[in-house]
Write a protein that holds these residues in place. Structure first.
Motif, mmCIF file in Angstrom:
data_model
loop_
_atom_site.group_PDB
_atom_site.id
_atom_site.type_symbol
_atom_site.label_atom_id
_atom_site.label_comp_id
_atom_site.label_asym_id
_atom_site.label_seq_id
_atom_site.Cartn_x
_atom_site.Cartn_y
_atom_site.Cartn_z
ATOM 1 N N THR A 20 1.088 -0.842 0.149
ATOM 2 C CA THR A 20 0.188 0.201 0.102
ATOM 3 C C THR A 20 0.877 1.394 -0.415
ATOM 4 O O THR A 20 2.030 1.728 1.122
ATOM 5 N N LYS A 53 -13.291 4.040 -6.938
ATOM 6 C CA LYS A 53 -11.800 2.632 -6.698
ATOM 7 C C LYS A 53 -12.204 2.268 -8.423
ATOM 8 O O LYS A 53 -12.755 2.637 -9.137
ATOM 9 N N LYS A 54 -10.629 2.247 -8.613
ATOM 10 C CA LYS A 54 -10.348 1.457 -9.854
ATOM 11 C C LYS A 54 -9.116 0.322 -9.884
ATOM 12 O O LYS A 54 -8.265 0.321 -9.016
ATOM 13 N N LYS A 55 -9.502 -0.405 -10.605
ATOM 14 C CA LYS A 55 -8.733 -2.046 -10.208
ATOM 15 C C LYS A 55 -7.610 -2.530 -11.948
ATOM 16 O O LYS A 55 -9.328 -2.178 -12.997
ATOM 17 N N ILE A 60 -4.698 -1.610 -7.259
ATOM 18 C CA ILE A 60 -5.926 -1.124 -7.529
ATOM 19 C C ILE A 60 -5.888 0.685 -6.250
ATOM 20 O O ILE A 60 -5.006 0.852 -5.632
ATOM 21 N N THR A 62 -7.978 3.862 -5.128
ATOM 22 C CA THR A 62 -8.906 4.074 -4.054
ATOM 23 C C THR A 62 -8.454 5.589 -3.509
ATOM 24 O O THR A 62 -7.732 6.052 -3.706
ATOM 25 N N ASN A 64 -10.443 9.494 -1.397
ATOM 26 C CA ASN A 64 -11.770 9.389 -0.640
ATOM 27 C C ASN A 64 -11.538 11.103 -0.730
ATOM 28 O O ASN A 64 -10.595 11.714 0.162
ATOM 29 N N SER A 70 -5.866 9.800 -1.000
ATOM 30 C CA SER A 70 -5.768 8.235 -2.632
ATOM 31 C C SER A 70 -4.848 7.032 -1.864
ATOM 32 O O SER A 70 -4.088 7.522 -1.008
#
Lengths: 111, 111
Positions: A20, A53-55, A60, A62, A64, A70
């Motif tokens: 992450t 969200k995109k994958k 991935i 995200t 907010n 992000s």
């Protein structure tokens, strides 16, 4: 304080780990990019997102908007994921080509 | 289809000289943005051109100038080079000035 902050600056992981990378911004934005930069300089756009969200494959992203935050996640990391990951914000109201960049997160994935 | 191309790839100049960097956008893209990336930092916005007009300018001195030609290619000019101008210069093109596609960059070394 930079308008776009990333953490961590450097990250070392073992192959297969979940990764992450975080990005926080202090300006109003209309969209946020996640970019990948390999040694030698070339930059590849991974995602552009303004909500949710995109994958794409093992990646991935995200965002907010309320929290101005992000994240970019990499599942089942691989040594070929080693690169610098940069988040960049489209400053709301600014020139559309005016991206504000974070300093990048240098990721090294060990076999 | 060819991506964004930049020339030259590498360039060495001495202080006080002038340099011209070139960028050819993806076919059909009308917007070109220029960024400077100093080693270890994220890119900084220099200029954006859309349909041959300047749409945005970053916080760079007047020694930096740019233009966009009728075929949408672009030049970045830097006069009176300083050591601190040594950087990777990135060009990005986009269809609508939002999602940007980056070129490989020109690495400028000023000695």
């Amino acid at each position: 304080k930079n308008e776009v902050e990333q953490s961590p600056q450097n990250l070392t992981a073992q192959e297969g780990e979940f990764i992450t990378i975080n990005c926080s911004y202090s300006v109003g934005i209309s969209a946020l990019h996640w970019l990948q930069q390999h040694p030698g300089g070339g930059i590849v756009s991974l995602f552009m997102l303004s909500s949710g969200k995109k994958k794409h494959g093992r990646l991935i992203a995200t965002i907010n908007i309320q929290e101005k935050h992000s994240s970019l996640h990499i599942t089942a990391s691989h040594p070929r994921d080693s690169a610098v990951y940069i988040c960049a914000a489209h400053n709301y109201g600014g020139s559309q080509g005016n991206l504000i960049f974070g300093k990048g997160t240098k990721l090294s994935v060990k076999p | 289809d060819a991506g964004v191309t930049q020339s030259p790839t590498h360039l060495i100049k001495t202080r006080g000289q002038h340099v011209t960097l070139r960028c050819s956008p993806i076919s059909g893209h009308k917007s070109v943005s220029w960024y400077q990336q100093v080693l270890g930092q994220g890119p900084q916005f220099i200029f954006q051109y859309y349909e041959k007009e300047e749409r945005g300018r970053g916080n760079f001195p007047d020694r930096f100038s740019a233009r966009q030609f009728p075929n949408y290619s672009s030049e970045l000019n830097v006069n009176a080079l300083l050591l601190g101008d040594s950087a990777l210069y990135l060009c990005a093109s986009s269809l609508d000035a939002w999602e940007q596609y980056f070129g490989p960059g020109t690495r400028l070394t000023v000695t």
